[in-house]
Design a protein around this motif. Structure first.
Motif, PDB file in Angstrom:
ATOM      1  N   UNK A 159       0.828  -1.211   0.000  1.00 54.15           N
ATOM      2  CA  UNK A 159       0.000   0.000   0.000  1.00 54.15           C
ATOM      3  C   UNK A 159       0.860   1.257   0.000  1.00 54.15           C
ATOM      4  N   UNK A 160       1.995   1.184   0.696  1.00 54.82           N
ATOM      5  CA  UNK A 160       2.896   2.325   0.729  1.00 54.82           C
ATOM      6  C   UNK A 160       3.467   2.613  -0.659  1.00 54.82           C
ATOM      7  N   UNK A 161       3.863   1.565  -1.385  1.00 54.16           N
ATOM      8  CA  UNK A 161       4.366   1.747  -2.749  1.00 54.16           C
ATOM      9  C   UNK A 161       3.286   2.354  -3.638  1.00 54.16           C
ATOM     10  N   UNK A 162       2.062   1.839  -3.532  1.00 57.22           N
ATOM     11  CA  UNK A 162       0.980   2.344  -4.365  1.00 57.22           C
ATOM     12  C   UNK A 162       0.658   3.795  -4.038  1.00 57.22           C
ATOM     13  N   UNK A 163       0.694   4.138  -2.729  1.00 60.52           N
ATOM     14  CA  UNK A 163       0.401   5.517  -2.334  1.00 60.52           C
ATOM     15  C   UNK A 163       1.445   6.480  -2.868  1.00 60.52           C
ATOM     16  N   UNK A 164       2.677   6.016  -3.068  1.00 61.78           N
ATOM     17  CA  UNK A 164       3.748   6.879  -3.589  1.00 61.78           C
ATOM     18  C   UNK A 164       3.907   6.756  -5.108  1.00 61.78           C
ATOM     19  N   UNK A 165       2.995   6.042  -5.740  1.00 63.78           N
ATOM     20  CA  UNK A 165       3.072   5.825  -7.199  1.00 63.78           C
ATOM     21  C   UNK A 165       4.397   5.183  -7.607  1.00 63.78           C
ATOM     22  N   UNK A 166       4.941   4.346  -6.693  1.00 69.68           N
ATOM     23  CA  UNK A 166       6.186   3.624  -6.984  1.00 69.68           C
ATOM     24  C   UNK A 166       5.830   2.223  -7.481  1.00 69.68           C
ATOM     25  N   UNK A 167       6.615   1.672  -8.426  1.00 69.71           N
ATOM     26  CA  UNK A 167       6.320   0.316  -8.905  1.00 69.71           C
ATOM     27  C   UNK A 167       6.494  -0.711  -7.785  1.00 69.71           C
ATOM     28  N   UNK A 168       5.659  -1.723  -7.787  1.00 73.25           N
ATOM     29  CA  UNK A 168       5.748  -2.779  -6.778  1.00 73.25           C
ATOM     30  C   UNK A 168       6.936  -3.697  -7.063  1.00 73.25           C
ATOM     31  N   UNK A 169       7.591  -4.211  -6.037  1.00 74.00           N
ATOM     32  CA  UNK A 169       8.661  -5.197  -6.249  1.00 74.00           C
ATOM     33  C   UNK A 169       8.132  -6.412  -7.002  1.00 74.00           C
TER      34      UNK A 169
END
Length: 357
Positions: free
Chosen positions: A242-252
């Motif tokens: 959820x943290x990655x998605x909230x920062x618009x960062x790609x998921x591992x």
């Protein structure tokens, strides 16, 4: 052999009657014949003191009462138990065998009495606790040490697992209580739950990891590395994703899935992999007073907060005395923690989405 009420002399009439009624006893005849704990105490005392009056004094009964009890035992066993000597009595082979068994029975009864008393008072018995990792380190371990110091006969079992596993173990009565979260797919009305803390997580890497050269590492740099995650759907994994998605960062994408903390640590220590764990786990592994392990916390520009955990029991199922003892000790530990953390946990429980933000 029966004994008179006036001393350690045999009553001839009673002796002849006992001889006429003598029979070979069996386990069934002893059980059904009325052999009592009082009989066991008397035969053991006779073996030790070799006098009827001395044995009677030890048991705080009269000598005539002791003589009657000897006659009762001889009738039940169908064999004489004592022979008269000038200065007392001596047990027959049957009497010695019964006395030997009696001492064992009395010892077991004393142990049973102590065990029952321990169970009633909470000093003994068994407790099975399930916990997610962070409160196991922060709350359960100190509470267990305290309980074991005061009540060393309490046997405690602890399972460290994800909340969805622990909640089902609790429903199956394999745990007395758990420190976890109630999974979304279970009816919360089945449980009694008290929010007690909020779990914060971090990302760990090996000492010497290339990313440790930076003061702060952006989240979007991290998917380029291998990751060790808990299985899909677990709260810690959901919090990180959820943290990655909230920062618009790609998921591992390069992921090893495992619920084993040991395997997680091995993979991190022997590669450039990244893994999320609770801060309590990371601090314990890194600290000189802990494992002094070869890992470091990766400095990222975000805080990982997991859904609050609770102290959970089954509704309408009372705890055993031993379980209540450990439960109360954990409650005491909770009362001594930072009240600000408890307030934050209660607020996060009221708004679960905030805990994953």
């Amino acid at each position: 052999m029966n004994w008179s009420d006036t001393g350690d002399r045999p009553d001839p009439a009673a002796t002849r009657a006992a001889a006429r009624g003598a029979k070979v006893s069996s386990p069934e005849s002893l059980l059904r014949g009325g052999l009592k704990i009082g009989h066991m105490r008397l035969i053991a005392a006779l073996d030790e003191h070799a006098k009827v009056n001395a044995a009677a004094q030890v048991l705080n009964i009269s000598q005539p009462a002791a003589s009657r009890m000897i006659a009762e035992m001889e009738a039940i066993l169908g064999a004489p138990l004592c022979e008269r000597l000038p200065r007392g009595v001596v047990l027959t082979p049957v009497g010695r065998a019964l006395a030997r068994r009696a001492r064992t029975i009395l010892l077991e009864m004393r142990e049973a009495d102590r065990e029952v008393d321990d169970l009633k008072s909470g000093r003994g018995g068994r407790v099975s606790l399930g916990s997610v990792t962070a409160p196991a380190i922060e709350l359960a371990v100190p509470a267990i040490r305290s309980v074991r110091a005061r009540h060393p006969r309490i046997e405690i079992s602890v399972q460290i697992e994800a909340s969805n596993v622990l909640a089902r173990e609790l429903l199956a009565s394999r745990h007395d209580f758990i420190i976890a979260r109630i999974p979304d797919d279970l009816n919360p009305r089945l449980f009694e739950s008290r929010v007690i803390g909020i779990e914060k997580a971090c990302l760990i890497v090996r000492r010497g990891h290339p990313l440790l050269s930076r003061e702060t590492v952006p989240l979007d740099w991290l998917p380029a590395y291998d990751w060790v995650f808990q299985p899909g759907g677990t709260l810690l994994r959901r919090a990180v994703e959820s943290l990655f998605l909230a920062r618009n960062a790609p998921l591992p994408e390069r992921i090893l899935n495992t619920g084993s903390l040991l395997l997680t640590l091995v993979m991190v220590a022997q590669s450039d992999a990244i893994a999320p764990v609770s801060i309590e786990v990371a601090d314990f592994i890194r600290a000189a007073t802990g494992l002094a392990g070869a890992i470091e916390i990766l400095p990222v520009d975000a805080e990982i907060v997991v859904q609050p955990y609770s102290l959970i029991t089954l509704r309408n199922r009372p705890l055993s005395p031993a379980a209540r003892t450990l439960y109360a000790e954990i409650e005491r530990s909770i009362a001594e923690t930072d009240p600000g953390q408890r307030i934050a946990a209660e607020a996060a429980a009221a708004d679960p989405s905030a805990a994953l933000a």
